[in-house]
Every structure is written in structure tokens, then in C-alpha cells.
Design an enzyme around this catalytic site. Structure first.
Site, PDB file in Angstrom:
ATOM      1  N   TYR A  60       0.777  -0.935   0.274  1.00 15.35           N
ATOM      2  CA  TYR A  60      -0.189  -0.048  -0.202  1.00 15.35           C
ATOM      3  C   TYR A  60       0.831   1.149  -0.206  1.00 15.35           C
ATOM      4  O   TYR A  60       1.588   1.234   0.676  1.00 15.35           O
ATOM      5  CB  TYR A  60      -1.066   0.050   1.142  1.00 15.35           C
ATOM      6  CG  TYR A  60      -1.700  -1.131   0.866  1.00 15.35           C
ATOM      7  CD1 TYR A  60      -2.088  -2.376   0.198  1.00 15.35           C
ATOM      8  CD2 TYR A  60      -2.331  -1.381   2.446  1.00 15.35           C
ATOM      9  CE1 TYR A  60      -2.812  -3.460   0.099  1.00 15.35           C
ATOM     10  CE2 TYR A  60      -2.725  -2.869   2.561  1.00 15.35           C
ATOM     11  CZ  TYR A  60      -3.609  -3.025   1.569  1.00 15.35           C
ATOM     12  OH  TYR A  60      -4.160  -4.355   2.356  1.00 15.35           O
ATOM     13  N   ARG A 210     -16.141  -2.896  -1.647  1.00 14.48           N
ATOM     14  CA  ARG A 210     -15.618  -2.301  -2.045  1.00 14.48           C
ATOM     15  C   ARG A 210     -16.253  -0.265  -2.442  1.00 14.48           C
ATOM     16  O   ARG A 210     -16.296   0.795  -3.351  1.00 14.48           O
ATOM     17  CB  ARG A 210     -14.999  -2.009  -3.456  1.00 14.48           C
ATOM     18  CG  ARG A 210     -13.744  -2.864  -3.459  1.00 14.48           C
ATOM     19  CD  ARG A 210     -13.601  -3.458  -4.387  1.00 14.48           C
ATOM     20  NE  ARG A 210     -12.497  -4.702  -4.666  1.00 14.48           N
ATOM     21  CZ  ARG A 210     -12.348  -5.893  -4.589  1.00 14.48           C
ATOM     22  NH1 ARG A 210     -13.133  -6.024  -5.159  1.00 14.48           N
ATOM     23  NH2 ARG A 210     -11.782  -6.720  -4.388  1.00 14.48           N
ATOM     24  N   PHE A 212     -19.629  -0.408  -2.809  1.00 19.56           N
ATOM     25  CA  PHE A 212     -20.785  -0.702  -3.396  1.00 19.56           C
ATOM     26  C   PHE A 212     -22.203  -0.675  -2.552  1.00 19.56           C
ATOM     27  O   PHE A 212     -23.381  -0.728  -3.037  1.00 19.56           O
ATOM     28  CB  PHE A 212     -21.336  -1.855  -4.330  1.00 19.56           C
ATOM     29  CG  PHE A 212     -21.755  -1.798  -6.120  1.00 19.56           C
ATOM     30  CD1 PHE A 212     -21.719  -1.479  -6.576  1.00 19.56           C
ATOM     31  CD2 PHE A 212     -22.884  -2.589  -5.368  1.00 19.56           C
ATOM     32  CE1 PHE A 212     -22.276  -1.078  -8.021  1.00 19.56           C
ATOM     33  CE2 PHE A 212     -24.179  -2.503  -5.877  1.00 19.56           C
ATOM     34  CZ  PHE A 212     -23.496  -1.465  -7.631  1.00 19.56           C
TER      35      PHE A 212
END
Length: 331
Positions: A60, A210, A212
């Protein structure tokens, strides 16, 4: 905050914090650009709420996410469970492939510990299984790190059932991190039962699909141009419209409980077993505070049946990654 136990007695808060979105200008962007000061305040607020479980990774940023987490936990380390991951090879700041070698497991943890500013990592995951390296070599090296006092627990991510069994024959595996949510349930077939057979706790990433499942995204136009989800097959074309039907059902259950969609999606996950600890991603205190309340929501049989009917296994339109990403999961 409630608490749960993953494998081998690893006690953590019932909800963890996925730190991936917290880096400004990182390699994986969700929504508006992160603000580092707000991200650090979000970690501090999580600690105030009793959350102990924080998840980051070498990949990340890359690297900068671990540095941010390290800055945030300075002086607040006691009682926290810090997890990070290795398993890729880099050319400078560019990811150029996977590397599950024992050499990489041991060298990568040194950088992780330095960036986090700690002496020992609570949970160390192999981020993706390397098909070219026997899992026995990888886990053997990770077990050496426990002996050396550099990590406390071993984890795997996106490993398949046979890999889990081979790994557990070498050393105790405390957690498997894989995608799991109302719109991604395939792990229920073989992977979750294998974890339970072996005493491995389960840590769902992307527990809100994610973002949604929150209902805040109604079209691709709601996403910035550099948003990673513009590449997500489930956000594309007819898939998007089909998947919105599930969001509507989540909203109905949320209305019954005077809760948010996110709280219901997380409460559903936690209702699947006491060995499940989701790690939704946060970069702002407001979303953290909302999701943290999910641990107090009790879904009844009617709620669970309604969600089950709306989100059967394999019912989501579109694969969860593109072709390249799908080749790296459940190995």
C-alpha cells in the site's frame, strides 16, 4: 466495542480497520483523495472506540501506508494488534511480481518493522500465494520470525484449501484474509470450512463490496477519474445495474434497524460466525464511527433470510477482479 478471537488465541476487536485508503496519492485510490492528518485522527478515534485491530501492507503506497500507521500508533502501541503483509517484489516503487520466498519473508519484515516503528509485528500475512515457491518454504521462514521475536502470528491471504492445509502442517496459521461480503460469498463453499477445520480465524477484506453495498455510489459518474473501482468488473455496465438490486434490499433491512447500509452489511458478516472479523477500509472519522456501530446490531432470522435470498452465492454480476487479479486468488 466487542472482541473476538482468531486462530491461536489472537484476540482482536470485532471490527478492524483497513488502513489501505489512508494514503494521499497512493497506488490504490478509492473516492476523494485521502488527507493524512484526518487519516491519523481516524486511527486515534478508532483506538478511543476500543478498536484494536489495524491492517496495513508493504504494497500500500507502496510502503507509505505503513509509515502513516507507524506515525499514528506512536505512543499508543500497547494493546493494539498490528497486521501487515509481504509477498511482492519491487523495482523501486513499482510492483513487478510476487515473491513468496523465505528470503523475502525475512527481509521484508525488517522494512515493515522500521516503517511502523515497532519491534514486533502481531500478525504477518503472505499477501498473495506465490505459485513458484512451495508454501512450506514461505511458512517455514515466517515461523522462524516467530522464534526470532519479530512476529507473533502467521497469516495468509487469498489461499485455497489445499494451500491452507499444507501451511498449517508447517506452523499454526492464525488468520486467513480474503474477500468476503454479501456480494462475494464463494469462500463459503470450501475455504471457510477448511479454516474452521484447522482453527484458522477469518478476516474479510472489502466487506462492503468496495463501497458498493453502502448505497452511496449510484453510477460510475460518482467516482473520481483515478478511482481504482473504475476497473472493477462489478462496477461496469449492466453488472452495475444488476448489483444495485442487492443494495436496495440492504437498505430495506437498514431502515428496519434505523441503521446505515454499511452497518447491516458488516452485521451480516459478523453473524456468519464468531471467528469472522471484517476490516472495512477507512480514511475519515465519520465513516469509521458509523461502521463501528455494526458490532451492536443483531439481525434476526427474518433479516438474515431476506439478505440470503437477495445475495446467494455466485449471484453477483461480474467477477471481482479482472483477469490478472483473478489469477492471483484462491491458490
Amino acid at each position: 466495542m466487542q472482541y473476538r478471537t482468531l486462530g491461536n488465541g489472537l484476540n482482536v476487536s470485532a471490527i478492524g480497520v483497513g488502513c489501505m485508503p489512508m494514503i494521499k496519492g497512493g497506488n490504490i485510490t478509492y473516492g476523494e483523495e485521502a488527507d493524512s492528518d484526518e487519516a491519523i485522527k481516524t486511527i486515534h478515534r478508532a483506538i478511543d472506540l476500543g478498536i484494536t485491530f489495524f491492517d496495513t501492507a508493504q504494497i500500500y503506497g507502496p510502503f507509505s501506508n505503513e509509515e502513516l500507521v507507524g506515525e499514528a500508533i506512536k505512543g499508543k502501541r500497547d494493546g493494539l494488534v498490528i497486521a501487515s503483509k509481504f509477498g511482492f517484489k519491487f523495482d523501486g516503487g513499482n510492483i513487478v511480481g510476487v515473491d513468496g520466498s523465505g528470503t523475502n519473508a525475512k527481509s521484508a519484515v525488517e522494512g515493515t518493522l522500521k516503517r511502523l516503528g515497532i519491534d514486533c509485528l502481531d500478525l504477518y500475512y503472505q499477501h498473495r500465494v506465490d505459485p513458484a515457491v512451495p508454501i512450506e518454504e514461505t511458512v517455514g521462514a515466517m515461523a522462524d520470525l516467530i522464534t526470532e521475536g519479530k512476529i507473533k502470528h502467521i497469516g495468509l491471504s487469498e489461499a485455497g484449501p489445499e494451500t491452507l492445509r499444507r501451511a498449517a502442517a508447517v506452523a499454526p496459521i492464525s488468520a486467513l484474509q480474503s474477500e468476503y461480503s454479501l456480494w462475494e460469498r464463494d469462500i463459503e463453499d470450501e475455504i471457510l470450512p477448511t479454516c474452521r477445520e484447522l482453527g484458522i480465524g477469518f478476516v474479510p477484506y472489502s466487506p462492503l463490496g468496495r463501497g458498493f453495498l453502502t448505497g452511496s455510489i449510484r453510477s460510475l459518474d460518482d467516482l473520481p477519474e483515478n478511482d481504482w473501482r473504475r476497473q472493477d468488473p462489478r462496477y461496469q455496465g449492466e453488472n452495475f445495474a444488476t448489483n444495485l438490486k442487492l443494495v436496495g434490499i440492504v437498505a430495506e433491512v437498514a431502515s428496519k434497524h434505523d441503521a446505515s447500509n454499511a452497518q447491516i452489511a458488516l452485521a451480516w458478516l459478523m453473524a456468519q460466525g464468531e471467528d469472522i472479523v471484517p476490516i472495512p477500509g477507512f480514511k475519515r472519522r465519520a465513516t469509521l464511527e458509523d461502521s463501528a456501530k455494526a458490532a451492536d446490531i443483531q439481525l434476526d432470522a427474518e433479516d438474515l433470510a431476506k439478505l440470503e435470498a437477495a445475495a446467494p452465492r455466485g449471484g453477483t454480476a461480474g467477477p471481482r477482479y479482472g483477469e490478472r487479479g483473478m489469477k492471483m486468488v484462491r491458490l
